[in-house]
Each structure stands twice: as structure tokens, then as C-alpha cells.
Scaffold this motif. Structure first.
Motif, PDB file in Angstrom:
ATOM      1  N   CYS A 147      -5.691 111.969  59.608  1.00 50.12           N
ATOM      2  CA  CYS A 147      -5.553 110.912  60.596  1.00 50.12           C
ATOM      3  C   CYS A 147      -6.933 110.341  60.896  1.00 50.12           C
ATOM      4  O   CYS A 147      -7.887 111.098  61.087  1.00 50.12           O
ATOM      5  CB  CYS A 147      -4.925 111.481  61.876  1.00 50.12           C
ATOM      6  SG  CYS A 147      -4.495 110.225  63.084  1.00 50.12           S
ATOM      7  N   THR A 150      -7.763 103.150  62.167  1.00 51.09           N
ATOM      8  CA  THR A 150      -7.721 102.091  61.159  1.00 51.09           C
ATOM      9  C   THR A 150      -9.036 101.304  61.158  1.00 51.09           C
ATOM     10  O   THR A 150      -9.436 100.786  60.115  1.00 51.09           O
ATOM     11  CB  THR A 150      -6.531 101.141  61.375  1.00 51.09           C
ATOM     12  OG1 THR A 150      -6.585 100.621  62.702  1.00 51.09           O
ATOM     13  CG2 THR A 150      -5.212 101.838  61.148  1.00 51.09           C
ATOM     14  N   THR A 153     -12.837 101.914  58.466  1.00 53.46           N
ATOM     15  CA  THR A 153     -12.433 101.566  57.101  1.00 53.46           C
ATOM     16  C   THR A 153     -13.038 102.505  56.054  1.00 53.46           C
ATOM     17  O   THR A 153     -12.404 102.785  55.043  1.00 53.46           O
ATOM     18  CB  THR A 153     -12.788 100.105  56.777  1.00 53.46           C
ATOM     19  OG1 THR A 153     -14.193  99.908  56.990  1.00 53.46           O
ATOM     20  CG2 THR A 153     -11.991  99.145  57.663  1.00 53.46           C
ATOM     21  N   VAL A 156     -10.732 105.493  55.932  1.00 53.69           N
ATOM     22  CA  VAL A 156      -9.466 105.162  55.258  1.00 53.69           C
ATOM     23  C   VAL A 156      -9.686 105.120  53.744  1.00 53.69           C
ATOM     24  O   VAL A 156      -8.881 105.664  52.976  1.00 53.69           O
ATOM     25  CB  VAL A 156      -8.872 103.840  55.790  1.00 53.69           C
ATOM     26  CG1 VAL A 156      -7.669 103.405  54.961  1.00 53.69           C
ATOM     27  CG2 VAL A 156      -8.480 103.967  57.259  1.00 53.69           C
ATOM     28  N   GLU A 160      -7.962 107.553  50.800  1.00 53.51           N
ATOM     29  CA  GLU A 160      -7.290 107.044  49.601  1.00 53.51           C
ATOM     30  C   GLU A 160      -7.930 107.604  48.331  1.00 53.51           C
ATOM     31  O   GLU A 160      -7.228 107.964  47.381  1.00 53.51           O
ATOM     32  CB  GLU A 160      -7.292 105.519  49.612  1.00 53.51           C
ATOM     33  CG  GLU A 160      -6.390 104.971  50.717  1.00 53.51           C
ATOM     34  CD  GLU A 160      -6.550 103.484  50.991  1.00 53.51           C
ATOM     35  OE1 GLU A 160      -7.566 102.876  50.544  1.00 53.51           O
ATOM     36  OE2 GLU A 160      -5.655 102.912  51.667  1.00 53.51           O
ATOM     37  N   GLU A 166      -0.659 106.424  52.859  1.00 50.66           N
ATOM     38  CA  GLU A 166      -0.303 106.135  54.244  1.00 50.66           C
ATOM     39  C   GLU A 166       1.175 106.415  54.500  1.00 50.66           C
ATOM     40  O   GLU A 166       2.044 105.997  53.732  1.00 50.66           O
ATOM     41  CB  GLU A 166      -0.609 104.673  54.570  1.00 50.66           C
ATOM     42  CG  GLU A 166      -0.344 104.319  56.007  1.00 50.66           C
ATOM     43  CD  GLU A 166      -0.725 102.896  56.361  1.00 50.66           C
ATOM     44  OE1 GLU A 166      -0.207 102.406  57.375  1.00 50.66           O
ATOM     45  OE2 GLU A 166      -1.536 102.276  55.639  1.00 50.66           O
ATOM     46  N   GLU A 168       2.223 106.363  58.151  1.00 53.90           N
ATOM     47  CA  GLU A 168       2.519 105.571  59.338  1.00 53.90           C
ATOM     48  C   GLU A 168       1.236 105.231  60.086  1.00 53.90           C
ATOM     49  O   GLU A 168       0.178 105.788  59.828  1.00 53.90           O
ATOM     50  CB  GLU A 168       3.496 106.304  60.262  1.00 53.90           C
ATOM     51  CG  GLU A 168       2.994 107.633  60.808  1.00 53.90           C
ATOM     52  CD  GLU A 168       4.030 108.347  61.668  1.00 53.90           C
ATOM     53  OE1 GLU A 168       4.495 107.749  62.653  1.00 53.90           O
ATOM     54  OE2 GLU A 168       4.341 109.499  61.345  1.00 53.90           O
ATOM     55  N   ARG A 169       1.397 104.288  61.017  1.00 49.95           N
ATOM     56  CA  ARG A 169       0.332 103.931  61.948  1.00 49.95           C
ATOM     57  C   ARG A 169       0.913 104.061  63.347  1.00 49.95           C
ATOM     58  O   ARG A 169       2.099 103.816  63.558  1.00 49.95           O
ATOM     59  CB  ARG A 169      -0.161 102.503  61.712  1.00 49.95           C
ATOM     60  CG  ARG A 169      -0.896 102.373  60.396  1.00 49.95           C
ATOM     61  CD  ARG A 169      -1.392 100.980  60.162  1.00 49.95           C
ATOM     62  NE  ARG A 169      -1.966 100.906  58.819  1.00 49.95           N
ATOM     63  CZ  ARG A 169      -2.959 100.130  58.482  1.00 49.95           C
ATOM     64  NH1 ARG A 169      -3.496  99.320  59.378  1.00 49.95           N
ATOM     65  NH2 ARG A 169      -3.422 100.128  57.255  1.00 49.95           N
ATOM     66  N   GLU A 176      -5.568 102.180  67.244  1.00 51.75           N
ATOM     67  CA  GLU A 176      -4.584 102.333  66.170  1.00 51.75           C
ATOM     68  C   GLU A 176      -5.071 103.391  65.183  1.00 51.75           C
ATOM     69  O   GLU A 176      -6.238 103.380  64.773  1.00 51.75           O
ATOM     70  CB  GLU A 176      -4.374 101.001  65.439  1.00 51.75           C
ATOM     71  CG  GLU A 176      -3.285 101.115  64.369  1.00 51.75           C
ATOM     72  CD  GLU A 176      -3.081  99.832  63.590  1.00 51.75           C
ATOM     73  OE1 GLU A 176      -1.951  99.341  63.574  1.00 51.75           O
ATOM     74  OE2 GLU A 176      -4.072  99.333  63.006  1.00 51.75           O
ATOM     75  N   GLN A 177      -4.176 104.293  64.815  1.00 52.14           N
ATOM     76  CA  GLN A 177      -4.488 105.388  63.902  1.00 52.14           C
ATOM     77  C   GLN A 177      -3.767 105.197  62.570  1.00 52.14           C
ATOM     78  O   GLN A 177      -2.639 104.718  62.527  1.00 52.14           O
ATOM     79  CB  GLN A 177      -4.049 106.732  64.508  1.00 52.14           C
ATOM     80  CG  GLN A 177      -4.620 107.024  65.871  1.00 52.14           C
ATOM     81  CD  GLN A 177      -6.112 107.230  65.868  1.00 52.14           C
ATOM     82  OE1 GLN A 177      -6.664 107.874  64.991  1.00 52.14           O
ATOM     83  NE2 GLN A 177      -6.782 106.687  66.872  1.00 52.14           N
ATOM     84  N   TRP A 178      -4.427 105.583  61.492  1.00 50.01           N
ATOM     85  CA  TRP A 178      -3.866 105.617  60.141  1.00 50.01           C
ATOM     86  C   TRP A 178      -3.544 107.073  59.871  1.00 50.01           C
ATOM     87  O   TRP A 178      -4.400 107.938  60.006  1.00 50.01           O
ATOM     88  CB  TRP A 178      -4.921 105.098  59.169  1.00 50.01           C
ATOM     89  CG  TRP A 178      -4.525 104.998  57.732  1.00 50.01           C
ATOM     90  CD1 TRP A 178      -4.117 103.861  57.090  1.00 50.01           C
ATOM     91  CD2 TRP A 178      -4.566 106.028  56.735  1.00 50.01           C
ATOM     92  NE1 TRP A 178      -3.882 104.136  55.764  1.00 50.01           N
ATOM     93  CE2 TRP A 178      -4.143 105.466  55.518  1.00 50.01           C
ATOM     94  CE3 TRP A 178      -4.882 107.385  56.752  1.00 50.01           C
ATOM     95  CZ2 TRP A 178      -4.048 106.190  54.329  1.00 50.01           C
ATOM     96  CZ3 TRP A 178      -4.793 108.113  55.584  1.00 50.01           C
ATOM     97  CH2 TRP A 178      -4.376 107.526  54.384  1.00 50.01           C
ATOM     98  N   GLY A 180      -1.931 109.669  56.945  1.00 43.46           N
ATOM     99  CA  GLY A 180      -1.512 109.776  55.569  1.00 43.46           C
ATOM    100  C   GLY A 180      -1.256 111.211  55.159  1.00 43.46           C
ATOM    101  O   GLY A 180      -1.559 112.158  55.889  1.00 43.46           O
TER     102      GLY A 180
END
Length: 186
Positions: A147, A150, A153, A156, A160, A166, A168-169, A176-178, A180
Motif C-alpha cells: 500500500c 497514489t 509515483t 507505485v 509495479e 493494483e 483497489e484505491r 488516496e492509497q494505491w 496492490g
């Protein structure tokens, strides 16, 4: 398999060597770098801000060791960051298995923090990949969550690169959280 009191994560692991780094249990000599890490304004940007230095120093044990799931990232004998393999609290948003209720113990989550002087050199990728490989060896087939905000970057992109996709957000900690998941190779 999710860690429960009956199936604890074997800890500490033997030191994990990569091409440039050593992942190991923290030792007393790491204390100053741990304080710097958690009180750094730059490091705190995407994790709710730095912790107040005096308060953090008072609360930190004399030796930042003996905490299952915490690996010190060592470059040439100096701590440059930490990687964590903790259980995600079951009451937090984000689920690795959205179609099922979350296990009562939570699910494994990768975390990491590095000192600003170590940024941009690939150390986080190298250390996190090694920690995930070790985890896949002791918990074959267990998915891992990650987590990050967002707005972060770079984090994130790192997720990846490590093979996280991912799920959900959501809003948490005022941002806002990313979130995965990474499924280890079978």
C-alpha cells in the motif's frame, strides 16, 4: 498460508545478501540511522509526516532489534533503510482476497523506507525483491500486499517493477492509497 500464532514467520532469517546489500536483523549500532529515517521530513512526506525527533528517541529502544518482520538494509556496514514483512491489520481497508472475508490475523504486507541519500540508486528494488524471494521460500504461494499513496509515483512504479498489480484505491490517512498484490511464482 497466513501467519498465526500456530504458524509464526521464522524469524530472524539468516542475513540475505544481494549484489550490493545485506538484509539483516537490526542491531544496536543502527539506532541513530533508524532515528534519522523516521524523523526525516523527506521520508515522512507520504507516510503522514516525520515523527518528532525527541519523542521518537524516547520511545525507541536502546537497540532497534528483536522485531519480527523488520529487516535492516545495510550498504557497506551502514543502515540505509528498512524493509518490513508485516501482517496487515484486518481492520484496515484493502484486501488481497476481495471475494472473501479477510483472515482474522490479516495478510502479509511489504513495506519499506530508505534514507534520502539512498534514493534513486535501485536499492529499494534490490532489497524488496530479496525480501520477497525469501518470503516466497518460507511461505510458498502466499500473496503479498503493498500500500502506498497514489501521489508517491516513485513508490507505485517500484511496486509495479516488483510485480505488484493494483487491486483497489481508497482513502486512508487523509490521502488516496494505491493497494496492490503480488502472487509469487508457483
Amino acid at each position: 498460508m497466513i501467519e498465526t500464532p500456530a504458524t509464526p514467520l521464522p524469524w530472524p532469517p539468516a542475513p540475505i545478501r544481494t549484489a550490493r546489500l545485506l538484509l539483516r536483523e537490526p542491531v544496536a549500532g543502527d539506532r541513530a540511522a533508524v532515528v534519522e529515517l523516521f524523523t526525516s521530513p523527506e521520508v515522512g512526506t507520504y507516510i503522514g509526516g516525520p515523527r518528532p525527533r525527541e519523542e521518537f528517541e524516547r520511545r525507541l529502544d536502546a537497540a532497534p532489534q528483536g522485531r519480527p518482520g523488520l529487516l535492516a538494509v545495510d550498504l557497506d556496514g551502514e543502515l540505509i533503510g528498512v524493509v518490513t514483512l508485516d501482517l496487515r491489520a484486518p481492520d484496515r481497508p484493502g484486501r488481497l482476497h476481495p471475494e472473501h472475508l479477510r483472515p482474522a490475523d490479516g495478510e502479509r504486507e511489504l513495506g519499506y523506507l530508505f534514507l534520502p541519500r539512498a534514493w534513486g540508486r535501485g536499492y529499494a528494488t534490490e532489497a524488496c525483491a530479496a525480501a520477497l524471494d525469501w518470503l516466497a521460500g518460507v511461505r510458498p504461494g502466499e500473496p503479498v500486499g503493498l500500500c502506498t499513496q497514489t501521489a508517491n509515483t516513485a513508490s507505485v512504479r517500484l511496486a509495479e517493477r516488483l510485480g505488484f498489480t493494483e487491486l483497489e484505491r481508497f482513502e486512508e490517512f487523509g490521502a488516496e492509497q494505491w493497494f496492490g498484490v503480488r502472487h509469487p511464482p508457483r
